[in-house]
Design a protein around this motif. Structure first.
Motif, PDB file in Angstrom:
ATOM      1  N   ALA A  73      28.696  43.735  10.432  1.00  0.00           N
ATOM      2  CA  ALA A  73      28.182  43.921  11.785  1.00  0.00           C
ATOM      3  C   ALA A  73      29.101  44.833  12.584  1.00  0.00           C
ATOM      4  CB  ALA A  73      28.043  42.578  12.492  1.00  0.00           C
ATOM      5  N   LEU A  74      28.507  45.586  13.513  1.00  0.00           N
ATOM      6  CA  LEU A  74      29.295  46.427  14.408  1.00  0.00           C
ATOM      7  C   LEU A  74      29.773  45.639  15.616  1.00  0.00           C
ATOM      8  CD1 LEU A  74      27.229  49.743  14.313  1.00  0.00           C
ATOM      9  CD2 LEU A  74      29.319  49.169  13.068  1.00  0.00           C
ATOM     10  N   CYS A  75      28.933  44.758  16.150  1.00  0.00           N
ATOM     11  CA  CYS A  75      29.347  43.881  17.242  1.00  0.00           C
ATOM     12  C   CYS A  75      28.305  42.795  17.454  1.00  0.00           C
ATOM     13  CB  CYS A  75      29.588  44.663  18.537  1.00  0.00           C
ATOM     14  SG  CYS A  75      28.095  45.273  19.332  1.00  0.00           S
ATOM     15  N   TYR A  76      28.675  41.794  18.226  1.00  0.00           N
ATOM     16  CA  TYR A  76      27.795  40.688  18.577  1.00  0.00           C
ATOM     17  C   TYR A  76      27.653  40.633  20.100  1.00  0.00           C
ATOM     18  CZ  TYR A  76      28.285  38.838  13.836  1.00  0.00           C
ATOM     19  OH  TYR A  76      28.268  38.669  12.472  1.00  0.00           O
ATOM     20  N   ARG A  77      26.466  40.260  20.527  1.00  0.00           N
ATOM     21  CA  ARG A  77      26.212  40.064  21.951  1.00  0.00           C
ATOM     22  C   ARG A  77      25.810  38.607  22.164  1.00  0.00           C
ATOM     23  NH1 ARG A  77      23.484  43.058  26.669  1.00  0.00           N
ATOM     24  NH2 ARG A  77      22.612  41.351  27.881  1.00  0.00           N
ATOM     25  N   VAL A  78      26.427  37.973  23.162  1.00  0.00           N
ATOM     26  CA  VAL A  78      26.175  36.556  23.444  1.00  0.00           C
ATOM     27  C   VAL A  78      25.582  36.420  24.839  1.00  0.00           C
ATOM     28  CG1 VAL A  78      27.180  34.250  23.607  1.00  0.00           C
ATOM     29  CG2 VAL A  78      28.131  35.912  21.980  1.00  0.00           C
ATOM     30  N   ASP A  79      24.401  35.812  24.924  1.00  0.00           N
ATOM     31  CA  ASP A  79      23.790  35.444  26.200  1.00  0.00           C
ATOM     32  C   ASP A  79      23.697  33.926  26.239  1.00  0.00           C
ATOM     33  OD1 ASP A  79      23.106  38.081  27.376  1.00  0.00           O
ATOM     34  OD2 ASP A  79      21.866  38.257  25.581  1.00  0.00           O
ATOM     35  N   VAL A  80      24.202  33.314  27.306  1.00  0.00           N
ATOM     36  CA  VAL A  80      24.239  31.854  27.387  1.00  0.00           C
ATOM     37  C   VAL A  80      23.772  31.397  28.760  1.00  0.00           C
ATOM     38  CG1 VAL A  80      26.652  31.848  28.137  1.00  0.00           C
ATOM     39  CG2 VAL A  80      25.709  29.817  27.007  1.00  0.00           C
ATOM     40  N   ARG A  81      23.124  30.227  28.782  1.00  0.00           N
ATOM     41  CA  ARG A  81      22.626  29.663  30.035  1.00  0.00           C
ATOM     42  C   ARG A  81      22.822  28.156  29.998  1.00  0.00           C
ATOM     43  NH1 ARG A  81      16.408  30.021  32.477  1.00  0.00           N
ATOM     44  NH2 ARG A  81      16.841  28.924  34.430  1.00  0.00           N
ATOM     45  N   ILE A  82      23.154  27.567  31.158  1.00  0.00           N
ATOM     46  CA  ILE A  82      23.319  26.112  31.234  1.00  0.00           C
ATOM     47  C   ILE A  82      22.450  25.549  32.353  1.00  0.00           C
ATOM     48  CG2 ILE A  82      25.675  26.152  30.320  1.00  0.00           C
ATOM     49  CD1 ILE A  82      26.661  25.777  33.209  1.00  0.00           C
ATOM     50  N   TRP A  83      22.072  24.283  32.188  1.00  0.00           N
ATOM     51  CA  TRP A  83      21.379  23.508  33.209  1.00  0.00           C
ATOM     52  C   TRP A  83      22.281  22.314  33.511  1.00  0.00           C
ATOM     53  CZ3 TRP A  83      19.142  25.952  29.164  1.00  0.00           C
ATOM     54  CH2 TRP A  83      18.123  26.861  29.437  1.00  0.00           C
ATOM     55  N   GLU A  84      23.114  22.463  34.547  1.00  0.00           N
ATOM     56  CA  GLU A  84      24.174  21.486  34.795  1.00  0.00           C
ATOM     57  C   GLU A  84      23.630  20.096  35.075  1.00  0.00           C
ATOM     58  OE1 GLU A  84      28.095  20.980  37.705  1.00  0.00           O
ATOM     59  OE2 GLU A  84      26.822  22.764  37.834  1.00  0.00           O
ATOM     60  N   SER A  85      22.522  20.003  35.784  1.00  0.00           N
ATOM     61  CA  SER A  85      21.998  18.684  36.153  1.00  0.00           C
ATOM     62  C   SER A  85      21.520  17.899  34.944  1.00  0.00           C
ATOM     63  CB  SER A  85      20.852  18.844  37.159  1.00  0.00           C
ATOM     64  OG  SER A  85      19.805  19.639  36.604  1.00  0.00           O
ATOM     65  N   HIS A  86      21.191  18.587  33.856  1.00  0.00           N
ATOM     66  CA  HIS A  86      20.699  17.903  32.652  1.00  0.00           C
ATOM     67  C   HIS A  86      21.670  18.026  31.477  1.00  0.00           C
ATOM     68  CE1 HIS A  86      16.801  17.363  34.599  1.00  0.00           C
ATOM     69  NE2 HIS A  86      16.820  18.655  34.930  1.00  0.00           N
ATOM     70  N   VAL A 119      21.593  19.291  24.201  1.00  0.00           N
ATOM     71  CA  VAL A 119      22.165  18.487  25.276  1.00  0.00           C
ATOM     72  C   VAL A 119      23.633  18.232  24.955  1.00  0.00           C
ATOM     73  CG1 VAL A 119      22.058  16.307  26.530  1.00  0.00           C
ATOM     74  CG2 VAL A 119      19.948  17.386  25.727  1.00  0.00           C
ATOM     75  N   LEU A 120      24.512  18.524  25.913  1.00  0.00           N
ATOM     76  CA  LEU A 120      25.951  18.384  25.715  1.00  0.00           C
ATOM     77  C   LEU A 120      26.419  16.993  26.126  1.00  0.00           C
ATOM     78  CD1 LEU A 120      27.097  21.823  27.177  1.00  0.00           C
ATOM     79  CD2 LEU A 120      26.437  21.283  24.828  1.00  0.00           C
ATOM     80  N   GLN A 164      30.434  25.296  34.387  1.00  0.00           N
ATOM     81  CA  GLN A 164      30.220  26.740  34.330  1.00  0.00           C
ATOM     82  C   GLN A 164      30.849  27.279  33.052  1.00  0.00           C
ATOM     83  OE1 GLN A 164      31.877  28.925  37.618  1.00  0.00           O
ATOM     84  NE2 GLN A 164      31.313  30.921  36.803  1.00  0.00           N
ATOM     85  N   ILE A 165      30.146  28.209  32.391  1.00  0.00           N
ATOM     86  CA  ILE A 165      30.709  28.874  31.218  1.00  0.00           C
ATOM     87  C   ILE A 165      31.527  30.067  31.703  1.00  0.00           C
ATOM     88  CG2 ILE A 165      30.245  29.981  29.010  1.00  0.00           C
ATOM     89  CD1 ILE A 165      29.403  27.113  29.036  1.00  0.00           C
ATOM     90  N   LEU A 166      32.809  30.098  31.365  1.00  0.00           N
ATOM     91  CA  LEU A 166      33.708  31.147  31.834  1.00  0.00           C
ATOM     92  C   LEU A 166      33.677  32.347  30.892  1.00  0.00           C
ATOM     93  CD1 LEU A 166      36.694  28.867  32.921  1.00  0.00           C
ATOM     94  CD2 LEU A 166      34.784  29.720  34.296  1.00  0.00           C
ATOM     95  N   PRO A 167      34.097  33.508  31.356  1.00  0.00           N
ATOM     96  CA  PRO A 167      33.992  34.727  30.533  1.00  0.00           C
ATOM     97  C   PRO A 167      34.809  34.712  29.249  1.00  0.00           C
ATOM     98  CG  PRO A 167      34.268  35.301  32.851  1.00  0.00           C
ATOM     99  CD  PRO A 167      34.503  33.827  32.745  1.00  0.00           C
TER     100      PRO A 167
END
Length: 375
Positions: free
Chosen positions: A121-134, A158-159, A165-168
């Motif tokens: 692979a040349l590179c990976y791209r990560v997109d992430v989203r959270i729903w804090e209340s759930h 479910v965590l 918050q997911i930090l950089p």
């Protein structure tokens, strides 16, 4: 005047010496190994086809890579109040571009280079989203191969506890992605199983703020490193084996528990930031804030692989220092502008691999040496 005069041939002694260099593969191998940096190797390879063939040899590439370890070429400094990044060169900058589908969100969570051997692979791209209340999280990981993007992993679950918050700060190694969270733990994603898992911090280590006192980074042989600055401005370096990390429980994508609580972390080093970096500022940064407790705080704004080096911002002075962990070498690499009160992130720009040269078709032996006899 006559313009048809022939150029005198090289003396026999010079001709013989040059021919030995250009045609003796072993001697050429040793000469090229003594070049100071990969960019010099590129210049040497352009000398002749013979030298290009020598620089392309697999045995030579292995030896050159062993003698020329990855070096820091510069850093990218990002400020929350400025669009884009500023490049600060240490040696020489290098450029490049990558194709990117127009349907991607404008800003990804992270762009990561492959670290595993055999990964094309040349590179990976990560997109992430959270729903804090759930306590829910979802991630979409893309991979760039042969000029086109493909979905590598889709995960949702479910965590066990909310990340807030997911930090950089994000690391890829061993087929796993490690993301720092505002909740004070590291959220992992196993790409093979599409499962989240949780890595708790060492006992007594807490996240004060972001950016702040915690940064994790990858290491060779499946090791995860963690930099932490405590309340006494001591830099602590922790490590743990990635095989200690669980793959989660409770169904696909779920993270039902932590990875062995705090067991598995080992304290590798402790460094006094006051002693190693105090000479970089005219007065102690502890006094620069006129009693402001936060003014003396040291922030970790970047780190290198294998915990080889770290970038620290020295309180309100705005001085960003580079520290080599093993040698304790310290130098100032950046100065924050007085009117810039946004957080700063430093990303090292590394030259990791030696140049890759095109494969040449077989040519007559002594081709380069014969050129010396041309008039």
């Amino acid at each position: 005047m006559c313009c048809n005069a022939k150029v005198s041939p090289l003396p026999v002694e010079m001709d013989t010496s040059a021919s030995k260099v250009l045609t003796n593969d072993d001697l050429l191998h040793d000469i090229l190994l003594r070049l100071g940096c990969p960019s010099c190797l590129v210049s040497a390879a352009l000398t002749s086809k013979c030298w290009l063939r020598g620089a392309s040899d697999q045995v030579f590439a292995r030896d050159f890579c062993a003698d020329h370890q990855p070096r820091l070429l510069g850093i990218y400094v990002s400020s929350g109040g400025i669009s884009g990044s500023e490049f600060i060169p240490f040696r020489q900058p290098a450029g490049g571009s990558r194709p990117e589908p127009s349907y991607f969100p404008e800003y990804p969570h992270a762009m990561l280079l492959p670290t595993d051997k055999g990964d094309d692979a040349l590179c990976y791209r990560v997109d992430v989203r959270i729903w804090e209340s759930h306590n829910k999280a979802a991630a979409l990981v893309w991979v760039l191969r042969s000029g086109s993007w493909h979905i590598r992993c889709i995960a949702a679950g479910v965590l066990a506890k909310s990340p807030a918050q997911i930090l950089p700060t994000t690391v890829l190694d061993g087929g796993k992605i490690y993301m720092a969270t505002q909740a004070g733990y590291i959220l992992g994603l196993d790409l093979a199983t599409a499962r989240f898992f949780i890595v708790d911090l060492p006992r007594g280590v807490e996240l004060d703020q972001y950016p702040g006192n915690l940064v994790h980074c990858r290491g060779d042989d499946s090791v995860l490193y963690l930099f932490h600055v405590d309340g006494d401005n001591r830099l602590n370096v922790w490590l743990r084996r990635m095989e200690d990390d669980q793959k989660g429980h409770g169904g696909p994508g779920a993270a039902g528990g932590s990875a062995g609580a705090t067991k598995g972390w080992v304290l590798r080093d402790t460094i006094s930031v006051r002693e190693t970096c105090g000479h970089l500022v005219e007065q102690g940064w502890e006094k620069a804030g006129d009693g402001d407790e936060d003014a003396a705080a040291v922030m970790i704004v970047g780190a290198g692989d294998n915990a080889e080096f770290v970038f620290l911002e020295l309180g309100v002075t705005g001085v960003v220092a580079y520290m080599h962990v093993k040698t304790r070498e310290v130098k100032q690499v950046y100065q924050r502008q007085p009117d810039d009160d946004h957080f700063i992130s430093v990303r090292p720009f590394m030259l990791v691999k030696p140049p890759v040269f095109p494969v040449l078709e077989d040519a007559h032996e002594g081709e380069a040496a014969a050129a010396l006899h041309q008039e």
